[in-house]
Design a protein around this motif. Structure first.
Motif, mmCIF file in Angstrom:
data_model
loop_
_atom_site.group_PDB
_atom_site.id
_atom_site.type_symbol
_atom_site.label_atom_id
_atom_site.label_comp_id
_atom_site.label_asym_id
_atom_site.label_seq_id
_atom_site.Cartn_x
_atom_site.Cartn_y
_atom_site.Cartn_z
ATOM 1 N N SER A 85 0.817 -1.215 0.000
ATOM 2 C CA SER A 85 0.000 0.000 0.000
ATOM 3 C C SER A 85 0.849 1.263 0.000
ATOM 4 O O SER A 85 0.357 2.335 -0.356
ATOM 5 C CB SER A 85 -0.936 0.018 1.211
ATOM 6 O OG SER A 85 -1.918 -0.989 1.109
ATOM 7 N N TRP A 114 1.001 3.840 -2.986
ATOM 8 C CA TRP A 114 0.054 4.919 -3.261
ATOM 9 C C TRP A 114 0.701 6.291 -3.117
ATOM 10 O O TRP A 114 0.198 7.273 -3.668
ATOM 11 C CB TRP A 114 -1.161 4.830 -2.338
ATOM 12 C CG TRP A 114 -2.076 3.687 -2.656
ATOM 13 C CD1 TRP A 114 -2.409 2.647 -1.838
ATOM 14 C CD2 TRP A 114 -2.800 3.459 -3.879
ATOM 15 N NE1 TRP A 114 -3.276 1.779 -2.466
ATOM 16 C CE2 TRP A 114 -3.534 2.262 -3.721
ATOM 17 C CE3 TRP A 114 -2.880 4.151 -5.085
ATOM 18 C CZ2 TRP A 114 -4.342 1.747 -4.733
ATOM 19 C CZ3 TRP A 114 -3.687 3.630 -6.094
ATOM 20 C CH2 TRP A 114 -4.404 2.449 -5.910
ATOM 21 N N GLU A 132 -1.984 -8.001 5.759
ATOM 22 C CA GLU A 132 -2.303 -6.672 5.249
ATOM 23 C C GLU A 132 -1.157 -6.072 4.436
ATOM 24 O O GLU A 132 -1.368 -5.165 3.633
ATOM 25 C CB GLU A 132 -2.691 -5.726 6.388
ATOM 26 C CG GLU A 132 -1.650 -5.540 7.450
ATOM 27 C CD GLU A 132 -1.842 -6.506 8.618
ATOM 28 O OE1 GLU A 132 -1.330 -6.194 9.711
ATOM 29 O OE2 GLU A 132 -2.482 -7.551 8.414
ATOM 30 N N ARG A 149 -1.793 -6.343 0.725
ATOM 31 C CA ARG A 149 -3.019 -5.741 0.194
ATOM 32 C C ARG A 149 -2.809 -4.263 -0.096
ATOM 33 O O ARG A 149 -2.077 -3.579 0.614
ATOM 34 C CB ARG A 149 -4.180 -5.920 1.179
ATOM 35 C CG ARG A 149 -4.598 -7.361 1.416
ATOM 36 C CD ARG A 149 -5.992 -7.426 2.032
ATOM 37 N NE ARG A 149 -6.003 -6.849 3.373
ATOM 38 C CZ ARG A 149 -5.973 -7.564 4.497
ATOM 39 N NH1 ARG A 149 -5.915 -8.896 4.432
ATOM 40 N NH2 ARG A 149 -5.987 -6.981 5.680
ATOM 41 N N THR A 167 -5.021 -2.039 0.296
ATOM 42 C CA THR A 167 -5.977 -1.284 1.114
ATOM 43 C C THR A 167 -5.474 -1.041 2.531
ATOM 44 O O THR A 167 -6.230 -0.575 3.382
ATOM 45 C CB THR A 167 -7.324 -2.030 1.180
ATOM 46 O OG1 THR A 167 -7.098 -3.375 1.659
ATOM 47 C CG2 THR A 167 -7.973 -2.096 -0.192
#
Length: 516
Positions: free
Chosen positions: A98, A101, A244, A247, A249
C-alpha cells in the motif's frame, strides 16, 4: 501514520538521523574502484558540457533544445531520487504494498501539470526567454511578488542541496572504512558542485539519465532478484509478512489526503520542474516528458521500492541482519540498505553503492541548479543595473553555482541536521506559492497584493502549525491527522480570493468613476 519518504519535489530522501546509526559492511577494493570510476564519469560529463555552454540560456535551460526522454528521465531521477531508494523501502517495510500509493500522487501531479500547467508555461517560457519559476510571477503580478518567491525558492533549494550532500557523505562514511564524515562531506559535495557548476542544466539532465539507469538497472537486475532468492521466495514472503502487507488497502484516507496535498502542488511550484519545461524544445516534448515521468513514478518505481522494503522486512523477521532480533524495533527506512549490504557479494556492492549515490546526486545537482537560478535571475538581476554580455552572464552563473554549492557544503558541515531548514522552506513553498501560481495562470481577477499576502501568510500558517503541532492560541487543537499544509493552503486560498475580489472591484469602481 507519519512517513518521511520525501525528496526534492517534496519527498524527503530518508531520515539523516537514521544514517548516524547505520554501519554497512566495509567495501572491498573492487567495490571501491567501481565507485571511484562512477564518480569520475560524472565529472567527465560535466567537463564535456562545460566546453559546449556559451550563454546563460545554455547553462540554465540547456539551450531549450532537450528531447522528451532525457527530460522525463531527469524528472524521475530528481523527483524520486533518494526517496525511492530508501524512503519507499521504509513504506514497504512498514505497511507493505500500500505504500506505493504515495507515488500515485506523483503520477497525478505530473499528469495534471502536463494537461493544465505546461501549455501555458511552455509558451510563456519560450516567448519571454524565462529561466526560473518566479519569473512567471513577475510576468503576471509584479517584481515585488517575484522577488519574494525567488527568496523563498532559493532558501528552500539551498536547504535541499545541503541535505542531499550530507546524506551522501554519511552513506559514504558508513561504507568506506577509514573515511570520516567531514572528509566524505567535502568529497561528495565537491563532486556534485563541480560537475553542476561547470556543465549546467544539460550536464545535470544527462547525468540524471545515467544515474537513473544505474539505479533502476541495479535494483531490477541485482537488488530484487538477489533479495527475493535470499529470503526464500514467495512462500517465505507470505509466511513472514502480515496479511495486510500484501493488500493495497492497508492505508487510511487521511494519509492519502496528506500525500496528495503535499506532493501534487509541488508539480506546480517546483523550480526544478520549470527549468525542465523551459529546457524542452516545445510544449509537445514537455507534455510527453511529464507523461513519461508519471508512468515511471507509478506503477514502475513505486512498486519496485515497496517490494524491496517488504523483502527487507522478511529478512529482518528471519534474523538475517546481524544484531537485530526484532524487526519492529528497527528503523524501517534502514531496512533496504541493510538488506543489500547483507546479501551483496564483492563487486555488486560497489554497483549498488553507486546506485545509491546516483539517487542522492540526481536530487542534489537539480536543487543546486534551482537555487543558483533563483539567486542570479530572481535576486541579483533585480538589483543590478548593468546589462551583461552572454559570456559575462554565463561566468556569473557558474560562479554563483559554485558559491551556492560551497555554502551548502559549509551548511551541511556545521548543521548535522539540515532537515528542519529544508522542511520549513518546502512547506513555505508549497502552501505559499501554490494558490498564487494557479491564480496567475487561470484567474483574470488575480491581484499582486493578494498574491503577496497569500504567499506570506499561507506559508507562515503552515510553518507555525508545524512548530506547534497543529495547536492554535487559546489551547485550540486542530486534528493532528491532517497535514499542516492543508491549513496553510486553505488560508492562502481564502486570502487570495478575498483580496483579489476586493482590489478588482475597487479598480473597476475607480475606472468607472474616471470614465464618467
Amino acid at each position: 501514520m507519519q512517513f518521511t519518504a520525501f525528496d526534492a519535489f517534496g519527498k524527503i530522501p530518508f531520515t539523516i538521523q537514521a544514517l548516524n546509526n547505520l554501519k554497512y559492511n566495509t567495501m572491498h577494493v573492487i567495490d571501491f574502484i567501481i565507485f571511484i570510476v562512477y564518480m569520475l564519469a560524472m565529472l567527465g560529463v560535466g567537463y564535456y558540457f562545460y566546453k559546449k555552454n556559451k550563454t546563460a540560456e545554455d547553462f540554465y535551460v540547456s539551450g531549450r533544445s532537450m528531447n522528451s526522454w532525457h527530460i522525463g528521465l531527469s524528472v524521475v531521477a530528481t523527483d524520486v531520487g533518494g526517496g525511492f531508494s530508501i524512503g519507499l523501502g521504509g513504506l514497504g517495510f512498514t505497511i507493505g504494498i500500500s505504500g506505493s500509493w504515495m507515488l500515485f500522487t506523483g503520477l497525478i501531479g505530473a499528469w495534471l501539470s502536463a494537461v493544465f500547467l505546461i501549455p501555458k508555461v511552455s509558451e510563456l517560457g519560450h516567448k519571454h526567454k524565462f529561466f526560473t519559476f518566479p519569473q512567471i510571477f513577475n510576468h503576471f503580478y509584479n517584481a515585488k511578488v517575484a522577488l519574494l518567491a525567488g527568496i523563498i525558492s532559493a532558501i528552500g533549494y539551498i536547504g535541499f542541496t545541503s541535505s542531499q550532500v550530507l546524506a551522501g557523505a554519511k552513506l559514504a562514511s558508513a561504507t568506506i572504512e577509514g573515511l570520516n564524515i567531514q572528509t566524505a562531506l567535502i568529497v561528495m559535495g565537491l563532486i556534485a558542485v563541480i560537475y553542476t557548476a561547470i556543465g549546467g542544466l544539460k550536464a545535470v539532465i544527462y547525468t540524471d539519465t545515467i544515474q537513473w539507469i544505474v539505479l533502476i538497472s541495479g535494483l531490477i537486475f541485482i537488488g530484487i532478484p538477489m533479495a527475493y532468492h535470499a529470503v526464500g521466495g514467495y512462500d517465505a514472503i507470505v509466511s513472514s509478512l502480515p496479511a495486510e502487507h500484501l493488500r493495497l488497502t492497508n492505508i487510511n484516507g487521511y494519509q492519502i489526503l496528506n500525500w496528495s496535498i503535499t506532493i501534487i502542488p509541488i508539480w506546480f511550484v517546483g523550480m526544478t520542474l520549470y527549468q525542465r519545461i523551459y529546457a524542452c524544445k516545445g510544449e509537445k516534448e514537455a507534455k510527453k516528458a511529464w507523461l513519461i515521468a508519471g508512468v515511471f513514478e507509478w506503477p514502475i518505481m513505486a512498486f519496485m521500492g515497496v517490494i524491496l522494503g517488504m523483502l527487507a522486512k522478511v529478512a529482518a523477521n528471519q534474523g538475517m541482519f546481524t544484531g537485530i532480533t526484532d524487526a519492529n524495533s528497527m528503523d524501517s527506512e534502514m531496512g533496504l540498505p541493510v538488506l543489500l549490504a547483507t546479501i551483496l557479494p564483492v563487486g555488486l556492492m560497489g554497483l549498488m553503492l553507486s546506485s545509491y549515490f546516483s539517487a542522492i546526486l540526481s536530487t542534489a545537482d537539480s536543487c543546486l541548479m534551482a537555487a543558483s537560478g533563483n539567486i542570479v535571475t530572481d535576486i541579483i538581476a533585480k538589483f543590478s543595473k548593468k546589462e551583461l554580455s552572454h559570456k559575462k552572464e554565463l561566468q556569473l552563473s557558474q560562479i554563483v553555482t559554485l558559491a551556492v554549492g560551497f555554502f551548502a557544503i559549509l551548511l551541511a558541515s556545521q548543521m548535522q541536521n539540515v532537515l528542519e531548514l529544508m522542511l520549513y522552506s518546502y512547506a513555505f513553498m508549497v502552501s505559499g506559492l501554490f494558490i498564487p501560481v494557479l491564480g496567475a495562470l487561470f484567474w483574470k481577477k488575480s491581484h499582486p497584493i493578494a498574491a503577496f499576502w497569500s504567499m506570506l501568510l499561507g506559508g507562515a500558517t503552515t510553518i507555525i502549525l508545524i512548530l506547534t503541532k497543529n495547536k492554535l492560541p487559546l489551547g485550540i487543537q486542530l486534528p493532528e491527522k491532517l497535514d499542516a499544509n492543508i491549513y496553510g493552503i486553505s488560508i492562502s486560498l481564502l486570502l487570495f480570493i478575498s483580496l483579489s475580489i476586493y482590489h478588482f472591484n475597487k479598480n473597476e469602481k475607480q475606472y468607472g468613476i474616471q470614465n464618467n
